[in-house]
Structure formats: structure tokens, C-alpha cells
Write a protein that holds these residues in place. Structure first.
Motif, PDB file in Angstrom:
ATOM      1  N   THR A  88       0.796  -1.228   0.000  1.00  0.00           N
ATOM      2  CA  THR A  88       0.000   0.000   0.000  1.00  0.00           C
ATOM      3  C   THR A  88       0.826   1.276   0.000  1.00  0.00           C
ATOM      4  O   THR A  88       0.256   2.373   0.036  1.00  0.00           O
ATOM      5  N   ALA A  89       2.156   1.154  -0.051  1.00  0.00           N
ATOM      6  CA  ALA A  89       3.046   2.319   0.040  1.00  0.00           C
ATOM      7  C   ALA A  89       2.727   3.144   1.284  1.00  0.00           C
ATOM      8  O   ALA A  89       2.607   4.370   1.245  1.00  0.00           O
ATOM      9  N   ASP A  90       2.609   2.434   2.415  1.00  0.00           N
ATOM     10  CA  ASP A  90       2.255   3.068   3.692  1.00  0.00           C
ATOM     11  C   ASP A  90       3.541   3.433   4.437  1.00  0.00           C
ATOM     12  O   ASP A  90       4.229   2.564   4.985  1.00  0.00           O
ATOM     13  N   LEU A  91       3.850   4.705   4.470  1.00  0.00           N
ATOM     14  CA  LEU A  91       5.092   5.176   5.089  1.00  0.00           C
ATOM     15  C   LEU A  91       5.099   4.926   6.592  1.00  0.00           C
ATOM     16  O   LEU A  91       6.121   4.534   7.171  1.00  0.00           O
ATOM     17  N   THR A  92       3.969   5.124   7.240  1.00  0.00           N
ATOM     18  CA  THR A  92       3.885   4.939   8.690  1.00  0.00           C
ATOM     19  C   THR A  92       4.198   3.506   9.090  1.00  0.00           C
ATOM     20  O   THR A  92       4.965   3.259  10.033  1.00  0.00           O
ATOM     21  N   LEU A  93       3.628   2.553   8.366  1.00  0.00           N
ATOM     22  CA  LEU A  93       3.885   1.142   8.670  1.00  0.00           C
ATOM     23  C   LEU A  93       5.353   0.791   8.458  1.00  0.00           C
ATOM     24  O   LEU A  93       5.960   0.077   9.269  1.00  0.00           O
ATOM     25  N   ALA A  94       5.922   1.296   7.381  1.00  0.00           N
ATOM     26  CA  ALA A  94       7.336   1.017   7.110  1.00  0.00           C
ATOM     27  C   ALA A  94       8.217   1.525   8.252  1.00  0.00           C
ATOM     28  O   ALA A  94       9.133   0.828   8.712  1.00  0.00           O
ATOM     29  N   GLU A  95       7.933   2.715   8.731  1.00  0.00           N
ATOM     30  CA  GLU A  95       8.734   3.286   9.813  1.00  0.00           C
ATOM     31  C   GLU A  95       8.513   2.541  11.127  1.00  0.00           C
ATOM     32  O   GLU A  95       9.435   2.418  11.937  1.00  0.00           O
ATOM     33  N   GLN A  96       7.314   2.017  11.339  1.00  0.00           N
ATOM     34  CA  GLN A  96       7.053   1.222  12.536  1.00  0.00           C
ATOM     35  C   GLN A  96       7.910  -0.039  12.549  1.00  0.00           C
ATOM     36  O   GLN A  96       8.458  -0.435  13.595  1.00  0.00           O
ATOM     37  N   VAL A  97       8.043  -0.668  11.389  1.00  0.00           N
ATOM     38  CA  VAL A  97       8.867  -1.879  11.289  1.00  0.00           C
ATOM     39  C   VAL A  97      10.331  -1.544  11.598  1.00  0.00           C
ATOM     40  O   VAL A  97      11.004  -2.256  12.353  1.00  0.00           O
ATOM     41  N   ILE A  98      10.810  -0.467  11.021  1.00  0.00           N
ATOM     42  CA  ILE A  98      12.204  -0.068  11.205  1.00  0.00           C
ATOM     43  C   ILE A  98      12.487   0.250  12.674  1.00  0.00           C
ATOM     44  O   ILE A  98      13.496  -0.178  13.243  1.00  0.00           O
ATOM     45  N   ASP A  99      11.574   0.988  13.297  1.00  0.00           N
ATOM     46  CA  ASP A  99      11.757   1.343  14.708  1.00  0.00           C
ATOM     47  C   ASP A  99      11.674   0.120  15.624  1.00  0.00           C
ATOM     48  O   ASP A  99      12.431   0.006  16.595  1.00  0.00           O
ATOM     49  N   ALA A 100      10.751  -0.804  15.304  1.00  0.00           N
ATOM     50  CA  ALA A 100      10.529  -1.967  16.167  1.00  0.00           C
ATOM     51  C   ALA A 100      11.694  -2.950  16.128  1.00  0.00           C
ATOM     52  O   ALA A 100      11.832  -3.780  17.039  1.00  0.00           O
ATOM     53  N   ASP A 101      12.540  -2.851  15.110  1.00  0.00           N
ATOM     54  CA  ASP A 101      13.656  -3.797  15.014  1.00  0.00           C
ATOM     55  C   ASP A 101      14.610  -3.661  16.206  1.00  0.00           C
ATOM     56  O   ASP A 101      15.274  -4.623  16.592  1.00  0.00           O
ATOM     57  N   ALA A 129      12.837  -8.335   7.603  1.00  0.00           N
ATOM     58  CA  ALA A 129      11.591  -7.557   7.563  1.00  0.00           C
ATOM     59  C   ALA A 129      11.898  -6.067   7.519  1.00  0.00           C
ATOM     60  O   ALA A 129      11.257  -5.301   6.782  1.00  0.00           O
ATOM     61  N   ARG A 130      12.897  -5.651   8.286  1.00  0.00           N
ATOM     62  CA  ARG A 130      13.311  -4.242   8.276  1.00  0.00           C
ATOM     63  C   ARG A 130      13.834  -3.837   6.903  1.00  0.00           C
ATOM     64  O   ARG A 130      13.549  -2.745   6.414  1.00  0.00           O
ATOM     65  N   HIS A 131      14.589  -4.712   6.249  1.00  0.00           N
ATOM     66  CA  HIS A 131      15.106  -4.406   4.918  1.00  0.00           C
ATOM     67  C   HIS A 131      13.962  -4.176   3.924  1.00  0.00           C
ATOM     68  O   HIS A 131      14.033  -3.276   3.076  1.00  0.00           O
ATOM     69  N   VAL A 132      12.925  -5.019   4.009  1.00  0.00           N
ATOM     70  CA  VAL A 132      11.751  -4.839   3.145  1.00  0.00           C
ATOM     71  C   VAL A 132      11.116  -3.477   3.414  1.00  0.00           C
ATOM     72  O   VAL A 132      10.746  -2.747   2.486  1.00  0.00           O
ATOM     73  N   ALA A 133      11.012  -3.131   4.687  1.00  0.00           N
ATOM     74  CA  ALA A 133      10.421  -1.840   5.052  1.00  0.00           C
ATOM     75  C   ALA A 133      11.266  -0.680   4.553  1.00  0.00           C
ATOM     76  O   ALA A 133      10.735   0.359   4.134  1.00  0.00           O
ATOM     77  N   TYR A 134      12.589  -0.836   4.580  1.00  0.00           N
ATOM     78  CA  TYR A 134      13.473   0.210   4.058  1.00  0.00           C
ATOM     79  C   TYR A 134      13.185   0.497   2.582  1.00  0.00           C
ATOM     80  O   TYR A 134      13.144   1.653   2.155  1.00  0.00           O
ATOM     81  N   VAL A 135      13.002  -0.570   1.810  1.00  0.00           N
ATOM     82  CA  VAL A 135      12.711  -0.388   0.384  1.00  0.00           C
ATOM     83  C   VAL A 135      11.366   0.313   0.207  1.00  0.00           C
ATOM     84  O   VAL A 135      11.248   1.247  -0.596  1.00  0.00           O
ATOM     85  N   ALA A 136      10.367  -0.131   0.965  1.00  0.00           N
ATOM     86  CA  ALA A 136       9.049   0.494   0.867  1.00  0.00           C
ATOM     87  C   ALA A 136       9.122   1.970   1.241  1.00  0.00           C
ATOM     88  O   ALA A 136       8.527   2.830   0.565  1.00  0.00           O
TER      89      ALA A 136
END
Length: 227
Positions: free
Chosen positions: A36-49, A97-104
Motif C-alpha cells: 500500500t506504500a504506507d510510510l507509517t507502517l514502514a517506519e514502525q517496522v524499522i523502529d521496532a527492530d 523484515a526491516r530491509h523490506v520496510a526500508y525499500v518500501a
């Protein structure tokens, strides 16, 4: 003294399951961010790592403390050593999972890849999410049938990964250089996520049976072979 030891062993198992749940949440959110190109979700994944990394550190301290203070043998020793290996594998799954979020996040507000490539990557991400859910269930139940299923189902991700390269090499599918790079990286991250799920399944099988027929590969060694 034995009661305390049993409580500490139980805590080790509970913390591994908690870590696995956090990894499952991470890949679920990374998948949604990719779709969905959801920036908030991507940043949540990165922070949660960071929390997943901290759990690995705590688990390592628990395991080393148990080895040093209790001198476990037989099944108890397998549990502690397996806990140390499993925490490392789960931490790596969180990294992927964080790497995937980085790309998104890096392609926001666009989606990383177009057309048929996008369809394959979304299928891979959803399959990786299923793997993470099965891994958590496996840690809770130590069900050998589920462990075998995780290993067998890894063929799905492997096949999708092969299909992704067919699309990448197809001159009739237009992609920019950046989209090509994203496609290669995302395919690798998601395929490796599945491989680590297999590593967990094999480790649990060994933990339950003590049988080394199916070699349990250290995640770091797996990375070296793939790199």
C-alpha cells in the motif's frame, strides 16, 4: 534449586515465542507497507527492530547464564543451546523484515516495482508472513508435523523467487534500473526469510528428537554460503 532452573528454562522458551511474535508483526507490517506504500507502517517496522535486537541480547544473556550456573546436560542442554541459535535466527528474520520496510520507505509515495514483478513480490511477502506465523506456532507447540510443513512449504518461496528472475530478465517487462535493483533485493530478502524459517523448523525438530539427520545450519553460515 531445581524449581528455579525449571522456571528459568520456561522463561527462555516464553521469551523466544515473544520474540517470534514481534518478528511476525514486523513482516506483516512490512508486507502491508509494500502493498500500500504506507510510510507509517514502514517506519514502525524499522523502529521496532531495535526491540527485537534487544530481545536477542536478553536471550543470549539468559542462555549463557544458565550454561554457567546450572551446567545443563542431555535434553536441558539441547534446549539452552537451541535457544541461543533460535534467537540469532529470529533476529535475522527481523532484520530482513526491516530491509523490506526500508525499500518500501525509500520509494514512498510510489510502489517499488510495477506490473508482474509487483504481483510476484506481494505473493512472496504474503508467504513470508505465513512462515512467520507458523514459526511462532511451532515455538509454542513443538509440533513436528508443523516443522515438516514449514520446510516443505519453503518450495513456494523458492519457486516465486525463480519466477522473479524470469520477469527481471524479460525484455518485454519495462523497469527502470532502480526498479530492477529493488526487485532483486526484495526477492532475496523474502526468499532468505523463508530459509530462516526452515532453520527454525530444523532446530525444533532436533530439539524434540535429538536427531541430527537433517543438519541444522547456523544462520550465519547460511548467509556466508548465499553471499
Amino acid at each position: 534449586m531445581r524449581v528455579i532452573f525449571k522456571q528459568e528454562m520456561q522463561q527462555l522458551g516464553d521469551d523466544l515465542t515473544r520474540m517470534s511474535r514481534q518478528v511476525a508483526t514486523a513482516i506483516e507490517r512490512a508486507t502491508a507497507a509494500l502493498e500500500t506504500a504506507d510510510l507509517t507502517l514502514a517506519e514502525q517496522v524499522i523502529d521496532a527492530d531495535r526491540r527485537i535486537d534487544e530481545l536477542e541480547r536478553q536471550l543470549d544473556e539468559q542462555g549463557i547464564s544458565l550454561l554457567a550456573r546450572q551446567g545443563p546436560v542431555a535434553t536441558d542442554l539441547r534446549i539452552v543451546v537451541s535457544g541461543l541459535r533460535l534467537s540469532a535466527t529470529l533476529e535475522r528474520m527481523g532484520d530482513l523484515a526491516r530491509h523490506v520496510a526500508y525499500v518500501a520507505r525509500g520509494r514512498y509515495p510510489e510502489n517499488p516495482t510495477p506490473g508482474p514483478m509487483r504481483e510476484i513480490l506481494i505473493k512472496m511477502a504474503r508467504q513470508a508472513t505465513l512462515v512467520s506465523q507458523q514459526v511462532t506456532q511451532l515455538l509454542e507447540t513443538r509440533d513436528l508435523a508443523l516443522a515438516a510443513s514449514i520446510e516443505a512449504d519453503d518450495d513456494v518461496l523458492d519457486q516465486l523467487h525463480r519466477e522473479s528472475f524470469q520477469v527481471i530478465l524479460d525484455d518485454d517487462v519495462p523497469m527502470t534500473r532502480q526498479q530492477l535493483v529493488d526487485a532483486v533485493l526484495l526477492g532475496r530478502y523474502l526468499e532468505r526469510f523463508g530459509d530462516h524459517g526452515v532453520s527454525v523448523a530444523r532446530r525444533i525438530s532436533y530439539l524434540v528428537t535429538g536427531d541430527l539427520t537433517n543438519e541444522v545450519v547456523n544462520p550465519a553460515e547460511q548467509e556466508a554460503h548465499h553471499d
